[in-house]
Write a protein that holds these residues in place. Structure first.
Motif, PDB file in Angstrom:
ATOM      1  N   GLU A 289      -6.666   1.410 -11.130  1.00 49.01           N
ATOM      2  CA  GLU A 289      -6.107   1.682  -9.710  1.00 49.01           C
ATOM      3  C   GLU A 289      -6.686   0.563  -8.514  1.00 49.01           C
ATOM      4  N   GLN A 290      -7.683   0.144  -8.909  1.00 46.38           N
ATOM      5  CA  GLN A 290      -8.299  -0.695  -7.914  1.00 46.38           C
ATOM      6  C   GLN A 290      -7.583  -2.232  -8.416  1.00 46.38           C
ATOM      7  N   LEU A 291      -7.591  -2.342  -9.808  1.00 45.04           N
ATOM      8  CA  LEU A 291      -6.810  -3.707 -10.091  1.00 45.04           C
ATOM      9  C   LEU A 291      -5.602  -3.787  -9.683  1.00 45.04           C
ATOM     10  N   SER A 292      -4.754  -2.799 -10.009  1.00 42.51           N
ATOM     11  CA  SER A 292      -3.286  -2.673  -9.626  1.00 42.51           C
ATOM     12  C   SER A 292      -2.947  -1.401  -9.199  1.00 42.51           C
ATOM     13  N   PRO A 293      -3.008  -1.080  -7.885  1.00 41.30           N
ATOM     14  CA  PRO A 293      -2.748   0.303  -7.331  1.00 41.30           C
ATOM     15  C   PRO A 293      -1.246   0.868  -7.729  1.00 41.30           C
ATOM     16  N   PRO A 294      -1.046   2.003  -7.860  1.00 37.05           N
ATOM     17  CA  PRO A 294       0.225   2.662  -8.280  1.00 37.05           C
ATOM     18  C   PRO A 294       0.927   2.710  -6.929  1.00 37.05           C
ATOM     19  N   VAL A 295       2.419   2.877  -6.970  1.00 38.89           N
ATOM     20  CA  VAL A 295       3.193   3.152  -5.973  1.00 38.89           C
ATOM     21  C   VAL A 295       2.969   4.505  -5.367  1.00 38.89           C
ATOM     22  N   LEU A 296       2.975   4.526  -4.051  1.00 38.71           N
ATOM     23  CA  LEU A 296       2.697   5.563  -3.378  1.00 38.71           C
ATOM     24  C   LEU A 296       3.853   6.577  -3.760  1.00 38.71           C
TER      25      LEU A 296
ATOM     26  N   CYS B  11      16.634   3.683   2.334  1.00 42.86           N
ATOM     27  CA  CYS B  11      15.524   2.958   1.405  1.00 42.86           C
ATOM     28  C   CYS B  11      14.405   3.449   1.066  1.00 42.86           C
ATOM     29  N   VAL B  12      14.332   4.964   1.135  1.00 37.08           N
ATOM     30  CA  VAL B  12      13.221   5.859   0.510  1.00 37.08           C
ATOM     31  C   VAL B  12      13.951   7.024  -0.151  1.00 37.08           C
ATOM     32  N   ASP B  13      15.164   6.937  -0.513  1.00 41.62           N
ATOM     33  CA  ASP B  13      15.571   8.224  -1.051  1.00 41.62           C
ATOM     34  C   ASP B  13      15.966   8.072  -2.775  1.00 41.62           C
ATOM     35  N   GLY B  14      15.389   6.925  -3.183  1.00 39.06           N
ATOM     36  CA  GLY B  14      15.529   6.958  -4.507  1.00 39.06           C
ATOM     37  C   GLY B  14      16.881   6.653  -5.198  1.00 39.06           C
ATOM     38  N   ASP B  15      17.926   6.334  -4.312  1.00 39.78           N
ATOM     39  CA  ASP B  15      18.986   6.086  -4.709  1.00 39.78           C
ATOM     40  C   ASP B  15      19.358   4.674  -4.520  1.00 39.78           C
ATOM     41  N   PRO B  16      19.284   3.694  -5.705  1.00 38.09           N
ATOM     42  CA  PRO B  16      19.455   2.307  -5.265  1.00 38.09           C
ATOM     43  C   PRO B  16      20.890   1.710  -4.905  1.00 38.09           C
ATOM     44  N   THR B  17      21.795   2.633  -4.617  1.00 35.58           N
ATOM     45  CA  THR B  17      23.002   2.461  -3.989  1.00 35.58           C
ATOM     46  C   THR B  17      23.061   2.618  -2.562  1.00 35.58           C
TER      47      THR B  17
ATOM     48  N   LYS C  67      -0.881  10.133   5.419  1.00 39.46           N
ATOM     49  CA  LYS C  67      -2.226  10.061   5.358  1.00 39.46           C
ATOM     50  C   LYS C  67      -2.590   8.827   5.391  1.00 39.46           C
ATOM     51  N   SER C  68      -3.892   8.138   5.684  1.00 39.91           N
ATOM     52  CA  SER C  68      -4.437   7.005   5.818  1.00 39.91           C
ATOM     53  C   SER C  68      -4.595   6.519   4.376  1.00 39.91           C
ATOM     54  N   SER C  69      -4.170   5.464   3.876  1.00 36.86           N
ATOM     55  CA  SER C  69      -4.016   4.975   2.389  1.00 36.86           C
ATOM     56  C   SER C  69      -4.899   3.682   2.513  1.00 36.86           C
ATOM     57  N   LYS C  70      -5.394   3.286   1.405  1.00 33.98           N
ATOM     58  CA  LYS C  70      -5.600   1.969   0.893  1.00 33.98           C
ATOM     59  C   LYS C  70      -4.435   1.247   0.289  1.00 33.98           C
ATOM     60  N   ILE C  71      -3.775   0.094   0.900  1.00 30.51           N
ATOM     61  CA  ILE C  71      -2.683  -0.167   0.552  1.00 30.51           C
ATOM     62  C   ILE C  71      -2.730  -1.828   0.004  1.00 30.51           C
ATOM     63  N   SER C  72      -2.009  -2.108  -0.664  1.00 32.15           N
ATOM     64  CA  SER C  72      -2.287  -3.665  -1.349  1.00 32.15           C
ATOM     65  C   SER C  72      -0.931  -4.546  -1.602  1.00 32.15           C
ATOM     66  N   ALA C  73       0.124  -4.002  -1.293  1.00 32.72           N
ATOM     67  CA  ALA C  73       1.376  -4.356  -1.924  1.00 32.72           C
ATOM     68  C   ALA C  73       2.674  -3.830  -1.256  1.00 32.72           C
ATOM     69  N   ILE C  74       3.595  -4.487  -1.174  1.00 34.88           N
ATOM     70  CA  ILE C  74       4.987  -3.906  -0.580  1.00 34.88           C
ATOM     71  C   ILE C  74       6.101  -4.365  -1.470  1.00 34.88           C
ATOM     72  N   THR C  75       7.131  -3.627  -1.923  1.00 32.34           N
ATOM     73  CA  THR C  75       8.384  -4.223  -2.409  1.00 32.34           C
ATOM     74  C   THR C  75       9.439  -3.903  -1.647  1.00 32.34           C
TER      75      THR C  75
ATOM     76  N   LEU D  19      12.222   0.721  -0.686  1.00 33.46           N
ATOM     77  CA  LEU D  19      10.880   0.288  -0.367  1.00 33.46           C
ATOM     78  C   LEU D  19      10.109   1.054  -1.027  1.00 33.46           C
ATOM     79  N   ASN D  20       8.961   0.329  -1.637  1.00 27.40           N
ATOM     80  CA  ASN D  20       7.887   0.790  -2.287  1.00 27.40           C
ATOM     81  C   ASN D  20       6.526   0.197  -1.521  1.00 27.40           C
ATOM     82  N   ILE D  21       5.511   0.931  -1.500  1.00 28.89           N
ATOM     83  CA  ILE D  21       4.107   0.597  -1.046  1.00 28.89           C
ATOM     84  C   ILE D  21       3.287   0.932  -2.001  1.00 28.89           C
TER      85      ILE D  21
END
Length: 155
Positions: free
Chosen positions: A18-25, A45-51, A72-80, A148-150
């Motif tokens: 998880e430190q090398l490649s954190p999962p999607v929140l 953009c956060v409902d899980g429906d790609p349409t 909650k505060s999170s340690k983040i490292s990427a956004i898609t 949108l994923n973080i």
């Protein structure tokens, strides 16, 4: 990652991976979203429906932003930012900032240029409760985000 760590012989722990490649929140339903433009469409953009999608509803202009308040505060490292379905509505340029209180913002953690429907933004892991993605380019098309994923881990 495999190539970079090819000399490693012992098994990896979950924490190391998880430190090398954190999962999607996985807590997107609890995110509080705001935007400079088109706020009524933010849940798209956060409902899980790609349409469905978030869209600015107007041409891309520098300074348009989408903000996420994490539960909650999170340690983040990427956004898609996934604009597939509105393939040409990706951000022409962008920057990412974070905050612990939603008032004082970091210097940009990442700046870049979108050139495909899926914009993957990586940056050094940082602790944040708020994340702001600012569209800094200009184009006659709308800015859209279908999903949108973080990536990160709640603290």
């Amino acid at each position: 990652l495999r190539k970079k760590h090819s000399s490693r012989k012992e098994p990896w722990t979950q924490q190391e991976l998880e430190q090398l490649s954190p999962p999607v929140l996985a807590n997107r339903k609890a995110w509080k979203l705001t935007a400079s433009n088109g706020a009524k469409d933010l849940n798209g953009c956060v409902d899980g429906d790609p349409t469905s999608r978030y869209t600015t509803g107007t041409a891309m202009m520098p300074g348009m932003w989408v903000q996420v308040e994490l539960p909650k505060s999170s340690k983040i490292s990427a956004i898609t930012l996934d604009a597939r379905g509105s393939d040409r509505d990706y951000p022409r340029k962008y920057e990412v900032q974070t905050s612990s209180d939603g008032k004082k913002w970091s210097k940009p953690l990442a700046k870049g240029k979108g050139d495909t429907p899926v914009t993957e933004i990586a940056f050094a892991a940082t602790e944040a409760k708020y994340v702001r993605i600012t569209q800094t380019g200009k184009h006659s098309l709308h800015w859209s985000i279908h999903e949108l994923n973080i990536n990160g881990k709640e603290l």
